[in-house]
Scaffold this active site. Structure first.
Site, PDB file in Angstrom:
ATOM      1  N   ASP A 325       0.771  -1.209   0.132  1.00 14.33           N
ATOM      2  CA  ASP A 325       0.094   0.086  -0.033  1.00 14.33           C
ATOM      3  C   ASP A 325       0.845   1.412  -0.047  1.00 14.33           C
ATOM      4  O   ASP A 325       0.550   2.309   0.754  1.00 14.33           O
ATOM      5  CB  ASP A 325      -1.108   0.197   1.139  1.00 14.33           C
ATOM      6  CG  ASP A 325      -2.183   1.089   1.189  1.00 14.33           C
ATOM      7  OD1 ASP A 325      -2.258   1.648   0.081  1.00 14.33           O
ATOM      8  OD2 ASP A 325      -2.716   1.351   2.259  1.00 14.33           O
ATOM      9  N   GLY A 344      -1.521   7.604   5.007  1.00 11.94           N
ATOM     10  CA  GLY A 344      -0.711   6.667   3.991  1.00 11.94           C
ATOM     11  C   GLY A 344       1.027   6.727   4.391  1.00 11.94           C
ATOM     12  O   GLY A 344       1.366   7.973   4.643  1.00 11.94           O
TER      13      GLY A 344
END
Length: 451
Positions: A325, A344
């Protein structure tokens, strides 16, 4: 209607393939029953031509002394954000694929939550053209499930598949409507293509910036409960089972999610799933630093019991693969207060080293499990698994398992530095990556001898 064969794109650097003799590496490929044997690998025109002892290098081939290094099948990542189009200041195809190569990867799949969203054939085709000019490793692109990722109208899935989509996802957002997801899974029968799902119930996660638990209470930060993920997994697995459709669940983070997947697999639902190195190695205790650059992501870092459940599931095969990711962000955005900073972290350059350091060396997971799970992530999308075997296209990474290095000390191949393991000293480092028969990465300090 069968989907066209999926082909990934890369720049044609180095021509059709390398001529290279890797001498004296310790070969490790669990699928091929290679268990630390010392041998040579001869690569001719990008294919593994021979594996054996004291092989001779053909005229014009490069000879590389790999004594003390392990040769693994190169890794694959089904979940990467390249920020292209729209945020090339954070990452682009060249820098993202360079980071992948530096981490030992030979295949990556990019997410469509860009600006604009990859929801039309024209945008997808433009990205593929750029990849053929810029990508250092074979790169594929998932298209959005719904137009603009708004969760309302399906994209032209058949047209997107014909244009080379690697699959479909609204990653970054869930498919909120059960009816829309059911339509997408019904359309999968006609269009083909695996549907990958970001599992989050926004009515439960709203206002959450970290895992809901003791640490969030201590810090006074909004909590994002584990059930926001697990209840959506239960729903979507039920729909997939009813439609006899295939789904892939992205970035599992919670113990309850593992239980839901176990139950779905026992019920013969066609579901695969992934976990990230940061969820496998770090817990919400790290958030006490309020370092959003390293420790704010979606889904959030959870408790140690969640982490241990993910590790057990990776070992057992309930979790099928490791995905990073990889989510680059601009430094100034990540330096905002924790509550408002974007979610993130990057991970391509550190994935193997982090798992090796935190899980393999302490004896929590075997090296075999880590290599298998890091090489299986694109298989659900119809791509072949890298193998060290004669006749295969050369997808090999050379790793120094004893090398210690500080993450970020020498900078990053990525354009962004928001790495969850920044500042840590990790053990195990990729020295070289051969991807699709081409030398995609070679560490500057890696001594070679050409003949």
């Amino acid at each position: 209607m069968s989907a066209p064969e999926l082909k990934l794109d890369r720049a044609e650097r180095g021509g059709p393939g390398a001529d290279l003799l890797i001498r004296g590496a310790r070969l490790f490929d669990p699928r091929e029953r290679l268990d630390h044997q010392t041998a040579d690998i001869l690569i001719r025109a990008g294919e593994i031509a021979e594996i054996g002892d004291a092989l001779e290098a053909p005229e014009g081939a490069e000879t590389l002394d790999a004594a003390g290094l392990h040769a693994f099948p190169a890794f694959v990542d089904p979940h990467v954000h390249l920020r292209t189009p729209g945020r090339e200041d954070e990452e682009d195809i060249d820098s993202g694929s360079r980071a992948a190569a530096a981490g030992g990867y030979c295949q990556i799949l990019a997410m469509p939550n860009t600006d604009p969203v990859v929801d039309s054939a024209s945008i997808l085709q433009s990205l593929r053209e750029r990849a053929r000019e810029e990508a250092r490793v074979p790169t594929g692109f998932l298209a959005a499930i719904t137009r603009g990722q708004q969760g309302e109208q399906l994209t032209e899935m058949a047209e997107l598949m014909d244009s080379g989509a690697a699959g479909f996802t609204d990653d970054g957002l869930p498919v909120r409507s059960a009816g829309v997801l059911r339509q997408a899974l019904q359309y999968q029968r006609l269009a083909g293509g695996l549907i990958a799902l970001h599992e989050e119930d926004p009515s439960l996660s709203a206002g959450g910036v970290m895992h809901e638990g003791a640490v969030s209470a201590l810090l006074g930060l909004g909590g994002y409960p584990a059930i926001a993920e697990s209840t959506m997994i239960q729903r979507d697995c039920a729909i997939a089972g009813f439609e006899n459709a295939r789904i892939h669940l992205q970035h599992l983070s919670a113990r309850e999610s593992v239980t839901a997947v176990e139950q779905a697999k026992q019920a013969c639902v066609q579901v695969t799933c992934e976990a990230t190195p940061h969820h496998l190695c770090i817990t919400d205790e790290a958030v006490q630093s309020l370092d959003a650059g390293r420790f704010k992501m979606n889904p959030p870092l959870r408790s140690d019991s969640d982490r241990l459940a993910l590790i057990d599931a990776l070992r057992s095969g309930t979790i099928d693969c490791v995905a990073t990711d990889h989510a680059p962000h601009a430094r100034e955005e990540k330096e905002q207060p924790f509550e408002v900073a974007p979610m993130g972290v990057t991970g391509l350059e550190t994935a193997f080293s982090a798992l090796h350091t935190h899980l393999v060396l302490p004896g929590v997971l075997s090296l075999e499990t880590v290599v298998e799970r890091m090489t299986s992530g694109t298989e659900p999308f119809g791509l072949s698994v890298p193998r060290i075997v004669t006749g295969a296209r050369a997808d090999v990474c050379l790793v120094d398992l004893a090398a210690e290095w500080e993450v970020g000390e020498a900078g990053y191949a990525s354009r962004s530095s928001n790495n969850a393991f920044a500042g840590q000293t990790l053990t195990g480092r990729v020295r070289m990556t051969v991807a699709d028969g081409i030398v995609a990465y070679r560490e500057r300090s890696f001594a070679i001898g050409a003949v």
